[in-house]
Write a protein that holds these residues in place. Structure first.
Motif, PDB file in Angstrom:
ATOM      1  N   UNK A 155       0.857  -1.186   0.000  1.00  0.00           N
ATOM      2  CA  UNK A 155       0.000   0.000   0.000  1.00  0.00           C
ATOM      3  C   UNK A 155       0.892   1.234   0.000  1.00  0.00           C
ATOM      4  N   UNK A 156       0.257   2.369  -0.061  1.00  0.00           N
ATOM      5  CA  UNK A 156       1.002   3.617  -0.009  1.00  0.00           C
ATOM      6  C   UNK A 156       1.587   3.991  -1.352  1.00  0.00           C
ATOM      7  N   UNK A 157       2.640   4.723  -1.322  1.00  0.00           N
ATOM      8  CA  UNK A 157       3.281   5.226  -2.539  1.00  0.00           C
ATOM      9  C   UNK A 157       3.944   4.079  -3.270  1.00  0.00           C
ATOM     10  N   UNK A 158       4.367   4.389  -4.492  1.00  0.00           N
ATOM     11  CA  UNK A 158       4.964   3.355  -5.349  1.00  0.00           C
ATOM     12  C   UNK A 158       6.242   2.786  -4.734  1.00  0.00           C
ATOM     13  N   UNK A 159       7.057   3.650  -4.137  1.00  0.00           N
ATOM     14  CA  UNK A 159       8.309   3.170  -3.525  1.00  0.00           C
ATOM     15  C   UNK A 159       8.031   2.167  -2.418  1.00  0.00           C
ATOM     16  N   UNK A 160       7.003   2.451  -1.593  1.00  0.00           N
ATOM     17  CA  UNK A 160       6.698   1.532  -0.498  1.00  0.00           C
ATOM     18  C   UNK A 160       6.178   0.197  -1.039  1.00  0.00           C
ATOM     19  N   UNK A 161       5.360   0.225  -2.110  1.00  0.00           N
ATOM     20  CA  UNK A 161       4.849  -1.017  -2.667  1.00  0.00           C
ATOM     21  C   UNK A 161       5.974  -1.859  -3.263  1.00  0.00           C
ATOM     22  N   UNK A 162       6.962  -1.147  -3.871  1.00  0.00           N
ATOM     23  CA  UNK A 162       8.080  -1.891  -4.437  1.00  0.00           C
ATOM     24  C   UNK A 162       8.944  -2.511  -3.337  1.00  0.00           C
ATOM     25  N   UNK A 163       9.106  -1.784  -2.248  1.00  0.00           N
ATOM     26  CA  UNK A 163       9.899  -2.316  -1.147  1.00  0.00           C
ATOM     27  C   UNK A 163       9.224  -3.536  -0.522  1.00  0.00           C
ATOM     28  N   UNK A 164       7.858  -3.545  -0.501  1.00  0.00           N
ATOM     29  CA  UNK A 164       7.139  -4.642   0.131  1.00  0.00           C
ATOM     30  C   UNK A 164       7.404  -5.958  -0.588  1.00  0.00           C
ATOM     31  N   UNK A 165       7.700  -5.866  -1.869  1.00  0.00           N
ATOM     32  CA  UNK A 165       7.902  -7.094  -2.646  1.00  0.00           C
ATOM     33  C   UNK A 165       9.283  -7.696  -2.427  1.00  0.00           C
ATOM     34  N   UNK A 166      10.197  -6.946  -1.792  1.00  0.00           N
ATOM     35  CA  UNK A 166      11.556  -7.447  -1.572  1.00  0.00           C
ATOM     36  C   UNK A 166      11.588  -8.419  -0.400  1.00  0.00           C
ATOM     37  N   UNK A 167      12.488  -9.428  -0.449  1.00  0.00           N
ATOM     38  CA  UNK A 167      12.570 -10.387   0.666  1.00  0.00           C
ATOM     39  C   UNK A 167      13.230  -9.760   1.883  1.00  0.00           C
ATOM     40  N   UNK A 168      13.078 -10.449   3.035  1.00  0.00           N
ATOM     41  CA  UNK A 168      13.733  -9.965   4.252  1.00  0.00           C
ATOM     42  C   UNK A 168      15.259 -10.048   4.104  1.00  0.00           C
ATOM     43  N   UNK A 169      15.912  -9.145   4.839  1.00  0.00           N
ATOM     44  CA  UNK A 169      17.386  -9.120   4.825  1.00  0.00           C
ATOM     45  C   UNK A 169      17.915  -7.799   4.298  1.00  0.00           C
ATOM     46  N   UNK A 170      19.216  -7.724   4.229  1.00  0.00           N
ATOM     47  CA  UNK A 170      19.887  -6.512   3.736  1.00  0.00           C
ATOM     48  C   UNK A 170      19.765  -6.447   2.228  1.00  0.00           C
ATOM     49  N   UNK A 171      19.344  -5.293   1.745  1.00  0.00           N
ATOM     50  CA  UNK A 171      19.127  -5.098   0.321  1.00  0.00           C
ATOM     51  C   UNK A 171      19.677  -3.741  -0.105  1.00  0.00           C
ATOM     52  N   UNK A 172      19.996  -3.658  -1.387  1.00  0.00           N
ATOM     53  CA  UNK A 172      20.312  -2.373  -2.019  1.00  0.00           C
ATOM     54  C   UNK A 172      19.147  -2.024  -2.896  1.00  0.00           C
ATOM     55  N   UNK A 173      18.551  -0.855  -2.661  1.00  0.00           N
ATOM     56  CA  UNK A 173      17.326  -0.505  -3.387  1.00  0.00           C
ATOM     57  C   UNK A 173      17.300   0.991  -3.632  1.00  0.00           C
ATOM     58  N   UNK A 174      16.193   1.421  -4.327  1.00  0.00           N
ATOM     59  CA  UNK A 174      15.958   2.850  -4.569  1.00  0.00           C
ATOM     60  C   UNK A 174      14.764   3.270  -3.728  1.00  0.00           C
ATOM     61  N   UNK A 175      14.901   4.402  -3.066  1.00  0.00           N
ATOM     62  CA  UNK A 175      13.798   4.936  -2.270  1.00  0.00           C
ATOM     63  C   UNK A 175      13.885   6.457  -2.321  1.00  0.00           C
ATOM     64  N   UNK A 176      12.769   7.068  -2.706  1.00  0.00           N
ATOM     65  CA  UNK A 176      12.713   8.519  -2.897  1.00  0.00           C
ATOM     66  C   UNK A 176      13.794   8.998  -3.858  1.00  0.00           C
ATOM     67  N   UNK A 177      13.963   8.230  -4.940  1.00  0.00           N
ATOM     68  CA  UNK A 177      14.888   8.586  -6.032  1.00  0.00           C
ATOM     69  C   UNK A 177      16.356   8.646  -5.591  1.00  0.00           C
ATOM     70  N   UNK A 178      16.708   7.901  -4.591  1.00  0.00           N
ATOM     71  CA  UNK A 178      18.116   7.846  -4.190  1.00  0.00           C
ATOM     72  C   UNK A 178      18.446   6.419  -3.766  1.00  0.00           C
TER      73      UNK A 178
END
Length: 447
Positions: free
Chosen positions: A81-104
């Motif tokens: 739910x929420x903004x697109x960044x949060x929905x994309x993060x929800x799909x990632x598995x648990x653990x340490x990840x490298x991702x994009x959030x708020x265009x950074x």
């Protein structure tokens, strides 16, 4: 091309220090950078453990762990739910990840609570890298400060290690030209032993050659003195024979040549005898310097009078020195004969014998032309008569004086006198004084 051993060692060791420091600094920087990244990952893990059993409002920064770390806690809920960044993060598995959030780009740790809700602890990659670089750079500061210190220590160690060589060179430079005693090996680094042994071998060969030369000169002079004396007597006997004027002139020339040759042989014998003496006054008897000066002046007083030269004492004090009376007589007589040879008619020769501190001083001052400056460096060499020789000098007188003075542990100095309307030469001989004035007076009086 660097020819200095010290320079080569310093440059070589400095290059090694710089290369080692650069390689070590590179590895230290990389190790510190990785350690800083792992430390920040562990912070994310700790924050995630704290947030595991509590829920927070999404997207809030977590201060207090590190003020400038910019760590964010992101609540993702139980469903995307929420903004697109949060929905994309929800799909990632648990653990340490490298991702994009708020265009950074961010580094984040995702976790799922027992109730099914998910959250993430995120930190911007730029902040993490900047922090890691700062930590890694600080690890380089001790290495950067250590390198110049090591260079200074290297220079000091090189200077200390090469000090025996510098001292050896100084000892050799301070030696007299005729001092060929062997160099000691004690207290010298073993690396210099072959070099010193070679120098000692050279000294030994030079001593042998010098002794052979002295023996040859002494033997030749001694063998020639007898026939020269016989020829002189025969020339003297010709004076009683009635000879034509032209023959008498030739006989006079012959006698003059015989006298000069005989004087040369006597000087050669004296030089060979005094060069064989050991240096230093130790073991020599006491002699009165003032008495020797008076006797030498008395012997030459008639010759000075015939030449119209005023020979006398400016000052004379009773002084005792170590040395044979014949040695002192040879010093004074040679100096006075040189002064008589170069002083013009009507000139003066002043003799001074006095004490200066703990030194006995013999001074002979004349009103002659002095010594040209170009001759000063060679004036004590045997057979050197200077650029303007006069009379029957052999060029051995000052060489004999110098050798005797050295053997008595003294020194000699020549100084041209230049003033208004006058010229001349001042010769100053300094000898170590022995005994007090009273004992000197007793020696001088023959007590």
């Amino acid at each position: 091309m660097i020819r200095s051993l010290r320079g080569r060692l310093f440059i070589g060791l400095t290059a090694i220090i710089l290369l080692t420091g650069a390689i070590g600094g590179m590895f230290a920087y990389r190790w510190a950078f990785d350690e800083a990244i792992e430390l920040q990952d562990s912070i994310l893990v700790q924050l995630a453990s704290l947030a595991q059993n509590a829920s927070f409002s999404g997207g809030q920064p977590l201060h207090g762990v590190e003020e400038d770390s910019e760590v964010w806690l992101i609540e993702l809920g139980k469903t995307p739910s929420g903004v697109t960044d949060d929905r994309q993060l929800f799909t990632l598995p648990d653990g340490l990840q490298a991702a994009m959030w708020k265009n950074q780009p961010v580094r984040m740790l995702l976790r799922t609570r027992p109730d099914g809700s998910r959250f993430a602890v995120a930190q911007p990659t730029t902040v993490r890298d900047e922090t890691a670089r700062d930590v890694a750079f600080r690890t380089l500061l001790p290495i950067a400060a250590l390198i110049p210190c090591l260079m200074v220590v290297t220079a000091l160690v090189i200077a200390y290690s090469l000090r025996p060589m510098v001292q050896l060179a100084g000892d050799l430079d301070a030696r007299r030209a005729d001092d060929m005693t062997s160099l000691p090996l004690s207290g010298v680094p073993s690396e210099l032993h072959p070099f010193i042994s070679s120098i000692n071998g050279l000294f030994k060969r030079m001593r042998l050659l010098r002794d052979q030369q002295r023996r040859f000169v002494a033997d030749a002079a001694h063998e020639l003195r007898t026939p020269i004396t016989a020829l002189s007597l025969q020339a003297e006997n010709l004076e009683t024979v009635a000879l034509p004027k032209r023959a008498r002139e030739r006989v006079a020339t012959l006698k003059q040549g015989m006298h000069r040759t005989k004087h040369l042989l006597e000087q050669l014998l004296a030089l060979a005898r005094h060069e064989a003496l050991p240096s230093g006054p130790a073991g020599m008897p006491l002699a009165a310097l003032d008495q020797a000066a008076k006797e030498a002046a008395a012997d030459l007083l008639a010759e000075a009078s015939d030449r119209g030269i005023d020979l006398g004492f400016a000052i004379v004090e009773p002084l005792t020195v170590h040395g044979e009376p014949a040695m002192l007589a040879a010093i004074i007589r040679n100096l006075l004969e040189n002064a008589l040879r170069f002083t013009p008619r009507g000139g003066t020769i002043d003799i001074g014998v006095y004490q200066e501190d703990s030194t006995a001083v013999l001074q002979v001052e004349d009103t002659g032309p002095g010594i040209p400056s170009i001759d000063m460096d060679q004036i004590f060499e045997p057979f050197f008569r200077g650029s303007r020789p006069e009379g029957e000098g052999t060029g051995l007188g000052l060489a004999i004086v110098k050798r005797i003075v050295d053997s008595l542990g003294g020194g000699i100095a020549l100084e041209n006198i230049a003033g208004a309307g006058r010229s001349g030469l001042r010769v100053t001989v300094r000898l170590p004084i022995a005994g007090d004035l009273k004992s000197s007076a007793d020696v001088g009086s023959g007590a």
